[in-house]
Enzyme design. Structure first.
Site, short mmCIF file in Angstrom:
data_model
loop_
_atom_site.label_atom_id
_atom_site.label_comp_id
_atom_site.label_asym_id
_atom_site.label_seq_id
_atom_site.Cartn_x
_atom_site.Cartn_y
_atom_site.Cartn_z
N CYS A 1 25.99 -12.10 -55.36
CA CYS A 1 26.06 -11.19 -54.22
C CYS A 1 26.50 -12.00 -53.00
O CYS A 1 27.10 -13.06 -53.16
CB CYS A 1 24.71 -10.51 -53.98
SG CYS A 1 23.42 -11.63 -53.46
N CYS B 1 24.66 -5.07 -39.62
CA CYS B 1 26.09 -5.02 -39.32
C CYS B 1 26.85 -6.10 -40.08
O CYS B 1 28.00 -5.93 -40.44
CB CYS B 1 26.33 -5.17 -37.82
SG CYS B 1 25.85 -3.71 -36.91
#
Ligand SMILES: [Zn+2]
Length: 471
Positions: free
Chosen positions: A425, A247
């Protein structure tokens, strides 16, 4: 009289007045408490009229709307009162699930979690609040639940459930809710429920989707085909770790995970109130085919059910020849981390293939032509990014065909063949896979440097630009 002496006398007089007021307050409070006691005992049994009903007066009032439902009734309410449920995970699923279980009068609710409340939890984890940021989630949730229903018992398990602790915790409860969000804990909790004979209500949610399954119900012994399937019957092999999105990475809409948690509570209440648990001869088939419920928050018909097969004969956990026992599970003989292929820290690149955020800042401020490739999802990139970064999401890059002579479409045409490529990233994991892939595909053959920014955008925020908004 000197000024200091006068002040001393006034302080003494005020202190005496304060003592007198305190005594007055004490007497007033005692009188009030007596009145309250008298009020509370109205309608309660007295020595003359003994209480002859199975629930207390407060319980009849508290559960009034639920008691009159044919599927519950007083027998169902008494079963709920006697029952104990363990909720593993006090987050997006666990908060609404535990709230409805507490509201319904489940006698004992255990909560297990090792996390503390963060501001980014609050949009979905409704048992926590802004003033509880930094508090242990288990304590925060119990505080909330106790104010919702002070007549039931709560147990706090502050810590992550491990192979070693799972048995001792789970065996104390009648039913378990898996409200975690990681494959390793899902397999572990399911295995523990199988060997300890507990039904398991599983749910997961990501972005706008959710899944719900009731597992190991009825919780018959391993090898008994009339028992319910376990998590491993449905998912014998975990998804490859690089395809597992959390999540934190993929995002989650509050009401979506809320719906799934509420449905978990509903399934638990149905099981516990029915009286089927532990009933002699009760079989999986009595309930009709097992179903997996799929929820999608962004389509016209959000609920869909998929029929599940029963127990698999060859299942590692609940199958006929399963060697999984309470002892082998507790001894840690199953390595869940290795099984799920999740490596705690990705270390693919050598130190000389990585640069620090501060080193990149110098490069960005200099005049050397280079490419900064940001491989986060488009949505993350949209929240905040570094100047001049080109965004190509990790998954797109992995799917891309690569090899000698293929120039990726995202490569700026005017980029010199030797200009370095820096990959960034979120936290420095995907960037390592991408760097390796770009190197393997021959993009570095002209002596071009290809490397990643160690620690990703998180480290950039920490070391270079603390104002960077971060999701
Ligand atoms: Zn199984």
């Amino acid at each position: 009289m000197s000024a200091t002496e006068s002040l001393r006398l006034r302080i003494q007089a005020t202190e005496l007045e304060l003592d007198r007021l305190k005594e007055e307050l004490r007497q007033a409070e005692a009188a009030e408490a007596e009145d309250l006691d008298a009020e509370a005992s109205e309608g309660q049994p007295t020595d003359d009229t003994p209480w002859k009903w199975p629930l207390s007066a407060d319980e009849y009032e508290r559960y009034a709307r639920q008691l009159i439902i044919p599927q519950v009734g007083v027998p169902g309410q008494l079963r709920l009162k006697k029952a104990s449920v363990l909720v593993v995970g006090a987050g997006g699923l666990g908060c609404p699930a535990a709230a409805y279980l507490a509201g319904a009068g489940v006698g004992t609710i255990g909560l297990a979690d090792d996390d503390v409340v963060e501001v980014s939890n609050l949009h979905r984890q409704i048992a926590h609040s802004t003033d509880k940021v930094g508090m242990h989630k288990v304590d925060s949730a119990i505080q909330f639940l106790r104010s919702l229903n002070p007549t039931i018992a709560f147990r706090a398990h502050r810590g992550r459930i491990t192979s070693e602790t799972a048995g001792a915790i789970i065996s104390d409860y009648d039913l378990v809710l898996d409200c975690t969000d990681h494959p390793t804990s899902r397999y572990l909790i399911s295995d523990a429920c199988v060997v300890h004979g507990k039904p398991l209500v599983f749910a997961s949610a990501l972005q706008t989707h959710g899944q719900l399954m009731v597992m190991n119900y009825p919780p018959l012994p391993q090898g008994d085909p009339h028992g319910g399937p376990c998590y491993r019957c449905i998912f014998p092999k975990p998804s490859p770790p690089e395809t597992v999105t959390s999540c934190g990475e993929g995002g989650i809409l509050g009401p979506v995970v809320g719906v799934m948690g509420v449905l978990q509570a509903l399934e638990a209440i149905k099981i516990l109130a029915s009286g089927n648990l532990g009933r002699e001869g009760f079989k999986r088939e009595d309930l009709g085919p097992a179903q997996m419920l799929l929820f999608s928050g962004h389509v016209a018909a959000p609920f869909r059910s998929v029929r599940m097969a029963g127990r698999r004969k060859a299942c590692f956990a609940c199958g006929e020849a399963s060697g999984l026992t309470r002892e082998s599970l507790g001894s840690g003989s199953v390595d869940y981390i290795q099984f799920c292929g999740v490596v705690p820290a990705v270390e693919i690149l050598a130190p000389e293939e990585r640069i620090s955020p501060t080193q990149y800042r110098e490069i960005a401020e200099g005049s050397t032509k280079h490419l900064l490739l940001d491989v986060r999802q488009v949505e993350h990139f949209g929240v905040s990014s570094l100047d001049g970064a080109v965004n190509v999401p990790y998954r797109t890059l992995l799917r891309e065909e690569a090899g000698e002579g293929i120039v990726p479409a995202w490569m700026p045409p005017d980029l010199p063949a030797t200009a370095p490529i820096y990959v960034v990233c979120r936290q420095g994991e995907e960037s390592q896979y991408v760097t390796r892939k770009l190197k393997d595909s021959g993009l570095g053959r002209d002596g071009r440097f290809i490397g990643d920014i160690e620690g990703g955008m998180r480290a950039w925020k920490r070391d270079v630009d603390p104002t960077m908004p971060f999701t």
